[in-house]
Design a protein around this motif. Structure first.
Motif, short mmCIF file in Angstrom:
data_model
loop_
_atom_site.label_atom_id
_atom_site.label_comp_id
_atom_site.label_asym_id
_atom_site.label_seq_id
_atom_site.Cartn_x
_atom_site.Cartn_y
_atom_site.Cartn_z
N GLY A 151 0.91 -1.38 -0.15
CA GLY A 151 0.04 0.41 -0.13
C GLY A 151 0.63 1.13 0.36
O GLY A 151 0.72 2.04 0.20
N ILE A 152 2.61 1.06 0.10
CA ILE A 152 3.15 2.23 -0.38
C ILE A 152 4.24 1.65 -0.83
O ILE A 152 4.76 1.24 -1.14
N ALA A 153 4.30 2.93 -1.65
CA ALA A 153 5.47 2.97 -2.27
C ALA A 153 6.05 4.61 -2.63
O ALA A 153 5.76 5.24 -2.30
N ALA A 154 6.98 4.29 -3.59
CA ALA A 154 8.09 5.62 -3.41
C ALA A 154 9.52 5.69 -4.55
O ALA A 154 9.18 4.88 -5.82
N LEU A 155 8.48 7.00 -5.18
CA LEU A 155 9.72 7.32 -6.16
C LEU A 155 10.10 9.01 -5.95
O LEU A 155 9.84 9.48 -6.24
N GLY A 156 11.66 8.60 -6.04
CA GLY A 156 12.85 9.65 -5.46
C GLY A 156 12.70 10.24 -7.06
O GLY A 156 12.43 10.19 -7.64
N GLY A 157 12.73 11.86 -7.01
CA GLY A 157 13.32 13.11 -8.43
C GLY A 157 14.42 12.48 -8.61
O GLY A 157 15.42 12.33 -7.96
N ALA A 158 14.48 13.54 -9.65
CA ALA A 158 15.75 13.38 -10.32
C ALA A 158 16.73 14.04 -9.21
O ALA A 158 17.88 13.69 -9.24
N THR A 159 16.23 15.11 -8.70
CA THR A 159 17.72 15.86 -7.73
C THR A 159 17.95 15.18 -6.33
O THR A 159 19.24 15.53 -5.95
N LEU A 160 17.35 14.31 -6.06
CA LEU A 160 18.03 13.42 -5.32
C LEU A 160 19.49 13.26 -5.77
O LEU A 160 20.12 12.34 -6.54
N ASP A 161 20.40 13.30 -4.35
CA ASP A 161 21.46 12.67 -4.37
C ASP A 161 21.33 11.41 -4.19
O ASP A 161 20.90 10.95 -2.89
N ASN A 162 22.95 10.49 -4.27
CA ASN A 162 23.19 9.17 -3.61
C ASN A 162 22.76 9.12 -1.93
O ASN A 162 22.02 7.75 -1.84
N GLU A 163 23.66 9.95 -1.78
CA GLU A 163 23.05 10.13 0.17
C GLU A 163 21.78 9.76 0.25
O GLU A 163 20.51 9.36 1.42
N ASN A 165 19.09 9.13 -1.93
CA ASN A 165 19.01 8.43 -2.00
C ASN A 165 18.41 6.95 -0.83
O ASN A 165 17.83 5.58 -0.51
N TYR A 166 19.89 6.77 -0.17
CA TYR A 166 20.28 5.37 0.26
C TYR A 166 19.40 5.68 1.50
O TYR A 166 19.03 4.89 1.90
N LEU A 167 18.97 6.91 2.18
CA LEU A 167 17.87 7.21 3.16
C LEU A 167 17.00 7.38 3.17
O LEU A 167 16.20 6.36 3.90
N ILE A 168 15.97 7.28 1.52
CA ILE A 168 14.64 7.20 1.35
C ILE A 168 14.86 5.01 1.02
O ILE A 168 13.55 5.35 1.21
N LYS A 169 15.32 4.61 0.97
CA LYS A 169 15.82 2.88 0.39
C LYS A 169 15.34 2.22 1.83
O LYS A 169 14.60 1.31 1.83
N LYS A 170 16.57 2.80 2.41
CA LYS A 170 16.42 2.85 4.21
C LYS A 170 15.04 2.88 4.73
O LYS A 170 14.43 1.87 6.09
N LEU A 171 14.70 4.28 4.89
CA LEU A 171 13.00 4.47 5.61
C LEU A 171 12.36 3.70 5.11
O LEU A 171 11.38 2.68 5.51
N PHE A 172 12.03 3.29 3.80
CA PHE A 172 10.82 2.48 3.19
C PHE A 172 11.06 1.49 3.59
O PHE A 172 10.45 0.67 3.79
N THR A 173 12.13 0.79 3.25
CA THR A 173 12.01 -0.32 3.05
C THR A 173 12.26 -0.87 4.71
O THR A 173 11.11 -2.12 5.09
#
Length: 186
Positions: A151-163, A165-173
């Motif tokens: 029921g939850i998905a994430a789509l990151g924006g193109a201006t996100l840097d690696n750090e 994206n890493y934090l978003i991936k960790k949070l949503f996972t």
């Protein structure tokens, strides 16, 4: 009063600056002005908000107002260069049409209302937790552990840097989401 002898083109033709790139092109007014960057109180480093390249920017601030944004020559990515959109990003920050409030339209509502940022953040957190609880899948039909939510998905924006994206991936996972993507990769 300006005399004929003070015209830049005459100085260019009669002086050592035949290409008009130095003293011949300078006027009294040119000598009196100072760049906006010279009077800034501080300089903040940032990343251009437009694409996934991640060009470095220097944001010049005076009296807590952005007065200029330029490319950061210390950036290993852009080495001080910005594309036309990045060069014009000051207008993105200081433009009269920029929204500086959280705008919210209630379900089935017809009007927008302004919300305090803390209220909006609490609403988002409540909805994420409620969605996770309502869509949580502990096991599948055969008893295998899933421990996920669809029921939850994430789509990151193109201006996100690696750090980021890493934090978003960790949070949503950690929340159990499995549908995590970034538009820079799509």
């Amino acid at each position: 009063m300006t005399t004929f002898l003070s015209w830049p083109v005459l100085r260019q033709l009669t002086g050592p600056d035949v290409l008009g790139r130095g003293l011949a092109a300078r006027s009294r007014r040119t000598e009196e002005i100072t760049p906006r960057t010279a009077t800034a109180d501080r300089v903040a480093r940032s990343v251009c908000p437009y694409c996934a390249v991640g060009c470095g920017q220097r944001v010049f601030v005076k009296d807590e107002q952005v007065v200029q944004i330029e490319g950061d020559p210390d950036s290993p990515i852009s080495r001080g260069r910005l594309c036309p959109k990045g060069s014009a990003s000051k207008s993105l920050v200081t433009g009269a049409n920029r929204l500086d409030k959280v705008r919210y339209r209630r379900p089935h509502g017809t009007e927008w209302e302004d919300l305090d940022l803390d209220v909006a953040m609490e609403m988002i957190a409540d909805r994420v937790l409620a969605t996770r609880a309502a869509t949580w899948q502990q096991t599948d039909a055969e008893g295998r552990h899933l421990r996920r939510t669809m029921g939850i998905a994430a789509l990151g924006g193109a201006t996100l840097d690696n750090e980021e994206n890493y934090l978003i991936k960790k949070l949503f996972t950690a929340m159990g989401a499995v549908q995590i993507e970034n538009q820079a990769r799509i």
